[in-house]
Design a protein around this motif. Structure first.
Motif, PDB file in Angstrom:
ATOM      1  N   UNK A 137       0.843  -1.184   0.000  1.00  0.00           N
ATOM      2  CA  UNK A 137       0.000   0.000   0.000  1.00  0.00           C
ATOM      3  C   UNK A 137       0.883   1.241   0.000  1.00  0.00           C
ATOM      4  N   UNK A 138       0.527   2.267  -0.782  1.00  0.00           N
ATOM      5  CA  UNK A 138       1.388   3.454  -0.883  1.00  0.00           C
ATOM      6  C   UNK A 138       1.426   4.255   0.414  1.00  0.00           C
ATOM      7  N   UNK A 139       2.511   5.012   0.568  1.00  0.00           N
ATOM      8  CA  UNK A 139       2.718   5.816   1.777  1.00  0.00           C
ATOM      9  C   UNK A 139       1.961   7.139   1.690  1.00  0.00           C
ATOM     10  N   UNK A 140       0.680   7.068   1.477  1.00  0.00           N
ATOM     11  CA  UNK A 140      -0.143   8.260   1.420  1.00  0.00           C
ATOM     12  C   UNK A 140      -0.988   8.347   2.687  1.00  0.00           C
ATOM     13  N   UNK A 141      -1.753   9.407   2.796  1.00  0.00           N
ATOM     14  CA  UNK A 141      -2.538   9.659   4.004  1.00  0.00           C
ATOM     15  C   UNK A 141      -3.957   9.118   3.798  1.00  0.00           C
ATOM     16  N   UNK A 142      -4.349   8.210   4.657  1.00  0.00           N
ATOM     17  CA  UNK A 142      -5.678   7.598   4.594  1.00  0.00           C
ATOM     18  C   UNK A 142      -6.627   8.385   5.494  1.00  0.00           C
ATOM     19  N   UNK A 143      -7.778   8.764   4.953  1.00  0.00           N
ATOM     20  CA  UNK A 143      -8.752   9.498   5.758  1.00  0.00           C
ATOM     21  C   UNK A 143     -10.139   9.306   5.152  1.00  0.00           C
ATOM     22  N   UNK A 144     -11.096   9.995   5.704  1.00  0.00           N
ATOM     23  CA  UNK A 144     -12.482   9.913   5.264  1.00  0.00           C
ATOM     24  C   UNK A 144     -12.654  10.534   3.876  1.00  0.00           C
ATOM     25  N   UNK A 145     -13.528   9.944   3.079  1.00  0.00           N
ATOM     26  CA  UNK A 145     -13.782  10.450   1.734  1.00  0.00           C
ATOM     27  C   UNK A 145     -15.229  10.260   1.330  1.00  0.00           C
ATOM     28  N   UNK A 146     -15.503  10.542   0.040  1.00  0.00           N
ATOM     29  CA  UNK A 146     -16.863  10.381  -0.465  1.00  0.00           C
ATOM     30  C   UNK A 146     -16.797   9.919  -1.913  1.00  0.00           C
ATOM     31  N   UNK A 147     -17.552   8.857  -2.192  1.00  0.00           N
ATOM     32  CA  UNK A 147     -17.626   8.314  -3.540  1.00  0.00           C
ATOM     33  C   UNK A 147     -18.809   8.971  -4.236  1.00  0.00           C
TER      34      UNK A 147
END
Length: 693
Positions: free
Chosen positions: A527-537
């Motif tokens: 998994x990439x070293x990015x920031x995981x957070x809340x989103x919307x599809x």
């Protein structure tokens, strides 16, 4: 004679003809040694071109006619692995040639080698033991020992002497014992040690109490000369050996991929939070694209329209169509696929912990966590960016003023924020002349005077051009760091670097970074070293979780920490909050403030005085450009790092907050610097002592 000399010269030239110029490219070896640049010249008759060369060797000319001539520039940094364990660089330059008459085609592989520079040293814990039977001989009469001894343990050769000193025995016995006992008693009397302060310990030992620090040294020195005394040593003071408390590790489904919190020491902060103390309510205004109130991981974390949430957008084809109002929902627009930027930023600060209310089939029951955990921190959503991610300076000004509690007039409607913020997050901006940015800067300065500290993303263009409003004097520009795989994070490749940058924080990596994957996995895949957070599809029109990377993600990391400082009462307002963030940051790259990291990466554990959750020690090695290396330590803590030119900071220290970074401001350790170059290809930083804890 002149004719004879000319004849001799002609004979010599006939006997030693010049070497013919090669028609094929010969094999050869290029040894750059310690040099950074090296001129290469190879006789040749024809056309040539360089087919390939190592990534770490730049070639100035790739084609030509006649003598093969080019400059090789060695970029040692490009070839140095994380372990810095490659003492020599080896590669090949492939050269093709066609002879001048067209009869010969040739290819040669030229071996290229270059030495790496060597930085050596040792990381070692300071010896620190407890005991009562070892006395330093350097304590002389009148001197004071380092721990200010106020009592001594005195052991006599003969139990009868010990009894006499305590006043428990008669001065009788052998002709030898009686005089020694009398002398021992007289000595303590002369040293002004009352009999009441002489306490029995063993059959041959007494404890002398009630001594001043200076007196203890004098008494110890005098007793050392008494032939009846076997030993006289300080009554060493010992302490409880503290065991670090375990860090808090959230169990939400995607929390293991939220590496930024661990890097900032939040495992210790959250443990501290569970003990109470974070009691002061704080409002963080997030002026962004708006937010999805219907995301289950944000339920209860946001101020509602009735509590002051606002949409300041008055124009724009990608708005929600109803102008400025109290609904900052990030809307679904026709054909929209773009994620909800504001929802992502908000989740970094305040996503709920634990079980969520199910809102869709397949939605995660727990999702992610936010930094503020149990603290009474609320996010005030202000919709400022339209559905395409655009806004105008006038909208930024309105959002800043509204967040600070000032009245704003939006298309004839008057709005006043009933819950003014103490912290404002602006994950937006762009390059512009300072004079064009001045109205925004004025608004941010006025908000700061009213108690609002504004954190702004520094920009994602890999540029040295200042972005606004980040570069406004009253704003705090935040740059981005990402994982390096070693014990220090590195500057993210996309993150802008200019003098106004004040702080840095985790913002995620980039597919261009060499450490884009450092161990996180999802479904068994890296998994990439990015920031995981809340989103919307917006295609399915339902909540989701997503990754983003940028200074937009770094800024809310700092905003969240500022809110926690205020909530715990460590700080009271903008000035002391910023000072605390700076003073406790982890200095990376160049010593002191620099355009890549500002004053350093924020450290939540240090800023909030969180308890220790680990107690390991090791090496942190980084150069002035922010490259991080992790050479192995041998059994004695020694290391050899084979690296490129530049100035290096070597830190030997403890890791008390469990973030894998050694020797941060609150952890103790030793730091030394060394510069490596062709003229100085080796350096030794010596022993980096780590305090025993």
């Amino acid at each position: 004679m002149k004719r004879l000399a000319l004849a001799s010269l002609a004979l010599l030239l006939t006997a030693c003809p010049q070497q013919p110029v090669p028609l094929v490219v010969p094999e050869r070896t290029i040894d750059a040694g310690n040099a950074i640049q090296m001129e290469v010249n190879q006789p040749f008759d024809g056309e040539w071109f360089v087919v390939s060369h190592p990534d770490w060797a730049k070639v100035s000319n790739v084609s030509g006619t006649g003598t093969i001539t080019f400059t090789v520039t060695i970029d040692r940094h490009a070839a140095t692995p994380l372990a810095a364990d490659r003492a020599q660089l080896l590669g090949q330059i492939e050269v093709n040639g066609t002879s001048a008459d067209g009869t010969e085609q040739s290819t040669a592989l030229w071996a290229l080698q270059a030495n790496q520079y060597r930085l050596s040293g040792q990381v070692a814990e300071q010896a620190s033991v407890q005991g009562s039977d070892l006395a330093a001989q350097s304590v002389l009469p009148g001197q004071q020992s380092s721990n200010e001894t106020r009592s001594l343990i005195v052991t006599y050769h003969d139990p009868a002497v010990r009894d006499a000193v305590l006043g428990q025995g008669k001065l009788s016995g052998s002709a030898v014992t009686a005089p020694q006992a009398q002398a021992a008693r007289d000595l303590l009397t002369r040293l002004d040690v009352p009999e009441a302060d002489r306490q029995p310990l063993t059959e041959q030992s007494v404890v002398l109490r009630g001594l001043s620090a200076e007196q203890a040294g004098q008494v110890q020195a005098a007793l050392a000369k008494d032939p009846s005394v076997a030993s006289a040593v300080p009554n060493a003071v010992m302490h409880e050996l503290a065991t670090p408390v375990p860090p808090v590790v959230p169990t939400d489904q995607y929390a293991p991929l939220q590496w930024a919190y661990k890097l900032l020491g939040y495992g210790a902060v959250w443990r501290d939070m569970e003990q109470g103390g974070y009691t002061r309510p704080v409002v963080v205004a997030v002026a962004d694209s708006g937010v999805r109130y219907d995301h289950p991981d944000l339920a209860g974390q946001l101020l509602t329209p009735q509590e002051g949430a606002l949409d300041v957008l008055t124009v724009g084809s990608n708005g929600d169509g109803d102008g400025a109002d109290n609904d900052p929902t990030d809307p679904k627009t026709p054909g929209r696929t773009r994620e909800s930027h504001g929802t992502h930023v908000t989740g970094i600060i305040a996503a709920r912990w634990g079980q969520n209310t199910a809102t869709c089939a397949g939605c995660s029951p727990t999702g992610v966590v936010g930094a503020t955990y149990k603290a009474p921190v609320k996010v005030l959503p202000i919709r400022l960016l339209d559905a395409s991610g655009n806004t105008e300076a006038s909208d930024v000004i309105a959002a800043v003023r509204y967040a600070a509690g000032q009245t704003v007039n939006l298309n004839g409607k008057i709005f006043t924020n009933p819950r003014p913020a103490q912290v404002l997050n602006l994950s937006l901006g762009g390059p512009m002349p300072p004079e064009e940015a001045q109205p925004m800067c004025d608004a941010i300065a006025e908000a700061r005077e009213r108690g609002v500290l504004t954190f702004v993303a520094a920009g994602n263009a890999s540029s040295t051009t200042p972005y606004y409003p980040a570069a406004c004097p009253a704003a705090v520009a935040v740059a981005s760091v990402t994982l390096s795989g070693g014990s220090a994070p590195m500057h993210a490749t996309y993150s802008n670097a200019y003098s106004a940058v004040q702080l840095s924080a985790p913002g995620g990596s980039s597919y261009l970074a060499p450490t884009y994957f450092t161990g996180g996995k999802l479904g068994g895949e890296r998994f990439p070293d990015d920031i995981v957070s809340t989103g919307w599809d917006y295609v399915k029109n339902q909540p989701n979780y997503t990754t983003m990377a940028g200074t937009s993600q770094a800024a809310p990391q700092v905003s969240a920490l500022a809110a926690l400082l205020l909530s715990k009462g460590v700080t009271k307002g903008p000035e002391d909050t910023l000072k605390r963030l700076i003073d406790t940051s982890t200095d990376l790259g160049q010593t002191g403030r620099d355009p890549l990291f500002g004053f350093g990466m924020v450290n939540a554990a240090a800023a909030l005085n969180a308890p220790a959750v680990s107690n390991t020690f090791g090496l942190r090695l980084q150069d002035e450009r922010g490259h991080s290396y992790q050479p192995p330590l041998d059994a004695l803590g020694r290391f050899n790092a084979y690296v490129g030119e530049g100035t290096y900071r070597a830190v030997g220290g403890s890791d008390l907050d469990g973030n894998g970074i050694y020797g941060e401001v609150h952890e103790g350790g030793t730091e030394r610097s060394a510069t490596l170059s062709p003229e100085q290809p080796q350096a030794d930083v010596g022993v980096l002592s780590v305090p025993n804890r």
